[in-house]
Design a protein around this motif. Structure first.
Motif, PDB file in Angstrom:
ATOM      1  N   SER A 115     -41.549 -52.164  50.926  1.00 16.91           N
ATOM      2  CA  SER A 115     -42.947 -52.590  51.045  1.00 16.91           C
ATOM      3  C   SER A 115     -43.699 -51.712  52.037  1.00 16.91           C
ATOM      4  O   SER A 115     -44.906 -51.843  52.190  1.00 16.91           O
ATOM      5  N   GLY A 116     -42.972 -50.839  52.752  1.00 15.22           N
ATOM      6  CA  GLY A 116     -43.591 -49.984  53.761  1.00 15.22           C
ATOM      7  C   GLY A 116     -43.570 -50.583  55.152  1.00 15.22           C
ATOM      8  O   GLY A 116     -44.136 -50.017  56.077  1.00 15.22           O
ATOM      9  N   ASN A 117     -42.922 -51.728  55.325  1.00 19.10           N
ATOM     10  CA  ASN A 117     -42.828 -52.351  56.648  1.00 19.10           C
ATOM     11  C   ASN A 117     -41.727 -51.663  57.444  1.00 19.10           C
ATOM     12  O   ASN A 117     -40.709 -51.259  56.895  1.00 19.10           O
ATOM     13  N   ARG A 118     -41.946 -51.557  58.744  1.00 24.37           N
ATOM     14  CA  ARG A 118     -40.985 -50.904  59.621  1.00 24.37           C
ATOM     15  C   ARG A 118     -40.699 -51.783  60.821  1.00 24.37           C
ATOM     16  O   ARG A 118     -41.568 -52.500  61.292  1.00 24.37           O
ATOM     17  N   ILE A 119     -39.461 -51.687  61.289  1.00 21.42           N
ATOM     18  CA  ILE A 119     -39.068 -52.324  62.546  1.00 21.42           C
ATOM     19  C   ILE A 119     -38.821 -51.201  63.536  1.00 21.42           C
ATOM     20  O   ILE A 119     -38.060 -50.269  63.252  1.00 21.42           O
ATOM     21  N   LEU A 166     -34.357 -50.884  53.315  1.00 20.89           N
ATOM     22  CA  LEU A 166     -34.064 -52.221  52.795  1.00 20.89           C
ATOM     23  C   LEU A 166     -34.948 -52.581  51.597  1.00 20.89           C
ATOM     24  O   LEU A 166     -36.006 -51.977  51.401  1.00 20.89           O
ATOM     25  N   PRO A 167     -34.554 -53.591  50.817  1.00 21.67           N
ATOM     26  CA  PRO A 167     -35.387 -54.022  49.686  1.00 21.67           C
ATOM     27  C   PRO A 167     -36.780 -54.480  50.145  1.00 21.67           C
ATOM     28  O   PRO A 167     -36.960 -54.931  51.281  1.00 21.67           O
ATOM     29  N   ILE A 171     -38.523 -57.083  55.575  1.00 20.21           N
ATOM     30  CA  ILE A 171     -39.025 -57.036  56.950  1.00 20.21           C
ATOM     31  C   ILE A 171     -40.350 -57.786  56.992  1.00 20.21           C
ATOM     32  O   ILE A 171     -41.314 -57.393  56.320  1.00 20.21           O
ATOM     33  N   PRO A 172     -40.420 -58.862  57.777  1.00 20.42           N
ATOM     34  CA  PRO A 172     -41.691 -59.584  57.879  1.00 20.42           C
ATOM     35  C   PRO A 172     -42.744 -58.726  58.581  1.00 20.42           C
ATOM     36  O   PRO A 172     -42.431 -58.007  59.525  1.00 20.42           O
ATOM     37  N   ALA A 173     -43.964 -58.783  58.081  1.00 20.04           N
ATOM     38  CA  ALA A 173     -45.048 -57.997  58.655  1.00 20.04           C
ATOM     39  C   ALA A 173     -45.959 -58.898  59.477  1.00 20.04           C
ATOM     40  O   ALA A 173     -46.300 -59.994  59.059  1.00 20.04           O
ATOM     41  N   GLU A 174     -46.327 -58.417  60.645  1.00 19.19           N
ATOM     42  CA  GLU A 174     -47.294 -59.095  61.503  1.00 19.19           C
ATOM     43  C   GLU A 174     -48.679 -58.514  61.217  1.00 19.19           C
ATOM     44  O   GLU A 174     -48.806 -57.445  60.627  1.00 19.19           O
ATOM     45  N   SER A 175     -49.711 -59.183  61.676  1.00 19.85           N
ATOM     46  CA  SER A 175     -51.079 -58.734  61.413  1.00 19.85           C
ATOM     47  C   SER A 175     -51.371 -57.361  62.018  1.00 19.85           C
ATOM     48  O   SER A 175     -52.200 -56.620  61.506  1.00 19.85           O
ATOM     49  N   VAL A 180     -45.807 -47.825  56.523  1.00 18.29           N
ATOM     50  CA  VAL A 180     -45.469 -46.408  56.467  1.00 18.29           C
ATOM     51  C   VAL A 180     -45.330 -45.990  55.010  1.00 18.29           C
ATOM     52  O   VAL A 180     -45.050 -46.810  54.135  1.00 18.29           O
ATOM     53  N   ASP A 181     -45.554 -44.714  54.764  1.00 15.73           N
ATOM     54  CA  ASP A 181     -45.565 -44.184  53.405  1.00 15.73           C
ATOM     55  C   ASP A 181     -44.178 -43.888  52.855  1.00 15.73           C
ATOM     56  O   ASP A 181     -43.940 -44.012  51.652  1.00 15.73           O
TER      57      ASP A 181
END
Length: 193
Positions: A115-119, A166-167, A171-175, A180-181
């Motif tokens: 989804s483009g989410n990063r930790i 990861l699928p 990773i939950p996204a915060e506001s 990331v691309d």
């Protein structure tokens, strides 16, 4: 070749190809970071970018979760950060505004999802940097056409190991999070979203 050297070689090869694709073979400027400890090794990539004629900006942690940026070359020295468990370049510091002229950003991450989410490491420096960069871009009217509203105005790639991609939705996204691309792994570039 041990696993770390193999990872460094893959990251360097694929990162340099990504940079070349973005610049069309011309010289560019890349905001990046020095991987330390268990992070994917980025020093060989940084050196290869400079050897290819690109400029490299590395971060320095400042008070209140701010980042400043130093133009780095292989001759640059490093010192231990006063604020984070990283090595920082020695040199003239520039504000986040200097990154508006960058070609793209190599980001640290402990994982990314499709989804483009990063930790990140949880310190908050990059979250604040990316938000500031997006605000500066909006204020200057330099936002790239066609970029999503939650995106950073420059192409971004998170540097991770292959197993840290990861699928989608993992990773939950915060506001305040910015997507990331792509992911840069020892195995190649993986397009996200």
């Amino acid at each position: 070749m041990d696993a770390l050297d193999a990872a460094a070689a893959g990251i360097t090869r694929h990162g340099l190809e990504w940079a070349s694709d973005l610049t069309g073979g011309r010289r560019g400027t890349f905001a990046a970071y020095l991987g330390v400890g268990a992070e994917p090794p980025t020093l060989p990539l940084l050196s290869a970018l400079v050897d290819a004629g690109h400029r490299v900006l590395l971060p320095v942690c400042e008070p209140e979760l701010e980042l400043s940026w130093v133009y780095w070359t292989p001759e640059s020295g490093f010192v231990r950060s006063r604020f984070a468990p990283i090595q920082e370049p020695v040199g003239e510091r520039h504000s986040t505004a200097v990154t508006l002229d960058a070609t793209a950003i190599f980001l640290p991450a402990t994982a990314v999802d499709f989804s483009g989410n990063r930790i990140g490491q949880g310190g908050g420096y990059y979250d604040k940097f990316l938000a500031t960069l997006a605000a500066l871009s909006s204020a200057s009217g330099s936002s790239a056409a066609g970029r999503a509203s939650d995106a950073v105005p420059l192409p971004t790639v998170a540097v991770v190991y292959d197993t840290e991609v990861l699928p989608a939705g993992s990773i939950p996204a915060e506001s305040f999070d910015r997507k990331v691309d792509a992911a840069l792994t020892p195995g190649g570039i993986i397009r996200l979203r």
